[in-house]
Scaffold this active site. Structure first.
Site, short mmCIF file in Angstrom:
data_model
loop_
_atom_site.label_atom_id
_atom_site.label_comp_id
_atom_site.label_asym_id
_atom_site.label_seq_id
_atom_site.Cartn_x
_atom_site.Cartn_y
_atom_site.Cartn_z
N ARG A 201 42.82 34.21 -0.18
CA ARG A 201 42.57 32.90 0.42
C ARG A 201 43.28 31.81 -0.37
O ARG A 201 43.16 30.64 -0.10
CB ARG A 201 41.07 32.62 0.51
CG ARG A 201 40.35 32.63 -0.83
CD ARG A 201 38.88 32.30 -0.66
NE ARG A 201 38.06 32.92 -1.67
CZ ARG A 201 37.30 32.22 -2.53
NH1 ARG A 201 37.27 30.92 -2.50
NH2 ARG A 201 36.57 32.86 -3.42
N ASN A 202 43.99 32.23 -1.43
CA ASN A 202 44.75 31.29 -2.25
C ASN A 202 46.17 31.80 -2.38
O ASN A 202 46.45 32.93 -2.03
CB ASN A 202 44.10 31.18 -3.63
CG ASN A 202 42.86 30.32 -3.60
OD1 ASN A 202 42.88 29.24 -3.02
ND2 ASN A 202 41.78 30.81 -4.17
#
Ligand SMILES: [Zn+2]
Length: 420
Positions: A201-202
């Protein structure tokens, strides 16, 4: 012939609830004539997941017994393993106007798009505190997942759904957004039997790349599978993250061992419970393994660093076919002279860098998200031991654009924890 892990549930077949062709056209017409109820971003993401078969074998939003079972016992009343409730909520007024058997159109409250038709089965109130205590291990409203549950409307409404749309995901994330059947087809074409999913998610830095490479050593390939739904404010948007992954895969991987994909859910930040949900839907995507790192799907200090590892040993065996590939915190160690983890590296000192990002002393290179953002926005050099130059260039470009347009937002963002 490739032998991928079978989908979740007793029947072991994907159960997409998305209508197609003639049936879809008719349902869309009908949806216009029905009573409309708004859905939150989280509920919309869940509906799309059910639509594409990612939440197989669910056939709609949970009733009271399935809600209670998944909250307290990780299983629905028919015994199907399910670690986080999937529910839809309405206001008291809207709920009062409905009786069992009614059909209603569920509309995404952000876009106004009709997403699904729900056939009402049961209306029930829930003990939100119990749900939060069990699922998130806290009732602290500062926890973003707790805040979302507490903000749900008063009455949960259950029933089967027919899904009408995948929202903007196919158009906005073409080539990345995938249905489970599409991912499975790619894996089969490559002749893979075992696939490790890397949840992202990063932006993908060297530590993630290391996890992916370790996984490739023990499986047929890695599925870099990133979240395309809503994140916390200040997180890097998906299109930039996709470019970073492409840059890494093209330059530092054997591309035939990597597939990149995206899925439509919002983050719940439920830590260990969410790790189980992540494994469950990866099973539907055909992945035999899920890489579970330190503090998987966590936020703040709500979970211990290895709670998400342990929970896989605490659930009854056979709950999931997809296994956790448990990995420790990874980093570059100047004394080892390579990527390492807490499990392998005996050196303990934090590395010290000078103003320009050059090595001065110490062992382990640990950069927080805040430090990285500062280095990028001030045009400082980011050590290649932390992130490859191709990735750094892309992030620099993103932050440059952000600074010009919304400087205030960047300052708010700098307190985030994008390093995880
Ligand atoms: Zn070391």
């Amino acid at each position: 012939m490739s032998q991928l892990v079978k989908p979740h549930g007793k029947e072991q077949v994907l159960k997409p609830l998305l209508l197609e062709g003639e049936e879809l056209a008719e349902a869309k017409k009908k949806a216009e004539t029905l009573k409309k109820l708004p859905m939150s971003s989280r509920e919309t993401g869940d509906a799309i997941m059910m639509g594409i078969g990612g939440f197989t074998p669910l056939d709609g939003f949970m009733d009271h017994d399935d809600w209670k079972g998944s909250v307290t016992d990780f299983q629905m009343k028919d015994g199907t393993f399910w670690p986080i409730p999937v529910t839809f909520s309405a206001t008291k007024e809207d709920a009062a106007s409905l009786t069992s058997g009614n059909e209603v159109t569920l509309v995404d409250e952000d876009s106004g798009e009709a997403m699904a038709i729900l056939t009402v089965e049961e209306k029930y109130g829930v003990d939100k505190e119990l749900e939060c205590k069990e699922v998130f291990k806290t009732t602290d409203q500062e926890h973003p997942g707790v805040a979302k549950v507490m903000a749900q409307r008063e009455v949960n409404i259950s029933g089967p759904i027919a899904v009408l749309s995948e929202s903007f995901f196919p158009s906005e994330f073409g080539g990345i957004y995938q249905r489970p059947s599409e991912a499975r087809a790619i894996f089969e074409e490559r002749g893979w039997n075992t696939v490790a999913a890397l949840q992202l998610r990063n932006p993908m830095h060297n530590s993630h790349a290391y996890l992916a490479k370790v996984a490739i050593e023990v499986t047929d390939g890695v599925y870099i599978h990133q979240l395309l739904g809503a994140l916390k404010p200040g997180d890097i948007p998906a299109d930039t993250r996709v470019k970073c992954i492409d840059a890494l895969v093209q330059n530092y991987f054997r591309p035939e061992r990597v597939v990149q994909g995206g899925y439509p859910l919002d983050m719940r930040y439920a830590g260990p419970r969410e790790a189980l949900l992540h494994a469950l839907f990866r099973q539907n995507y055909g992945c035999s393994h899920l890489i579970v790192g330190r503090d998987h799907a966590g936020v703040g200090d709500y979970y211990g660093p290895f709670d998400a590892h342990r929970i896989f040993d605490e659930i009854p065996s056979g709950s999931l076919l997809t296994q956790a590939l448990k990995m420790d915190w990874t980093f570059f160690c100047y004394s080892c002279g390579e990527m390492a983890s807490m499990k392998t590296c005996p050196h303990t000192e934090k590395a010290v860098l000078d103003e320009d990002g050059n090595y001065v002393s110490g062992d382990r290179l640990l950069l927080s998200g805040t430090m990285l953002r500062k280095m990028l926005s001030e045009n400082k050099m980011v050590p290649t031991e932390f992130s490859k130059p191709e990735v750094v260039a892309l992030l620099r470009e993103f932050y440059a654009g952000l600074e010009e347009k919304v400087e205030v937002k960047l300052h708010g963002a700098a307190t985030g924890d994008a390093a995880k």
